[in-house]
Design a protein around this motif. Structure first.
Motif: not given
Length: 216
Positions: A87-101
């Motif tokens: 779940a952390c990996l799933h959420f991290s891809t959204y935060i980092v690569f989709d929304k760029f923090f």
């Protein structure tokens, strides 16, 4: 079988298998084989494995009861932590690569897009469960309070299925499949809880007060 399940090698095997999906993703990334849309592929893969490990976690108690293998309980915490890990990996891809923090943009998504809202809720529910997964936290909270807190995994699993269903829109076969598994596991728990309540009712009438046993 029971001797193996009680051994340290069984935990090592489960831990190794738990890392296998991540290893497969890293290998595909190394080979540049993450399809034409790598971000979507990684998000779908990590989301799938989050739901699978949630199902595995929920299945431990029914399987140990039905198969007569109490040793299976040794793996429930590890499976739950793997669910949180993916779940952390799933959420991290959204935060980092989709929304760029971009936290502001992320909060807009949470507020406006219902599949993200319910997915975010599922993730938040897993955080206290992961934090309190140790024996030390069981002692601090007490068995009943700890167990009550960890029933939030049921809600998280349901939210995860709804998140997936609302996300895919058209091809809903996978989320419906996961939903059916989660539903069966929750119905099994509900039936056992009702049966225990029914058995304890006459005793409560006769004895006035009888401590309620924990749900499985």
């Amino acid at each position: 079988m029971r001797a193996f399940l009680s051994s340290k090698w069984a935990k090592i095997l489960v831990f190794t298998l738990g890392l296998a999906p991540l290893s497969a993703l890293l290998w595909r990334a190394y080979r540049h084989d993450l399809t034409a849309n790598p971000l979507e592929f990684i998000q779908r893969a990590t989301g799938d494995w989050t739901l699978r490990f949630l199902v595995f976690t929920l299945a431990v108690t029914p399987l140990r009861k039905l198969l007569g293998l109490p040793e299976l309980i040794r793996f429930r915490r590890m499976l739950g932590l793997f669910a949180f890990f993916y779940a952390c990996l799933h959420f991290s891809t959204y935060i980092v690569f989709d929304k760029f923090f971009d936290v502001a943009e992320m909060w807009k998504d949470v507020a406006k897009r219902r599949f993200i809202t319910v997915g975010f809720a599922a993730f938040l529910l897993l955080i206290p469960l992961a934090i309190t997964s140790t024996a030390g936290w069981i002692r601090r909270l007490g068995g009943k309070r700890w167990q009550a807190l960890h029933r939030a995994v049921y809600v998280s699993a349901v939210c995860g299925v709804v998140h997936y269903y609302w996300l895919v829109k058209s091809d809903v076969r996978k989320p419906v499949f996961y939903g059916a598994l989660v539903g069966i596991l929750l119905v099994w728990r509900g039936v056992r809880w009702a049966a225990k309540r029914g058995q304890s009712a006459p005793i409560e009438t006769a004895e006035a007060v009888v401590p309620a046993g924990p749900l499985p």
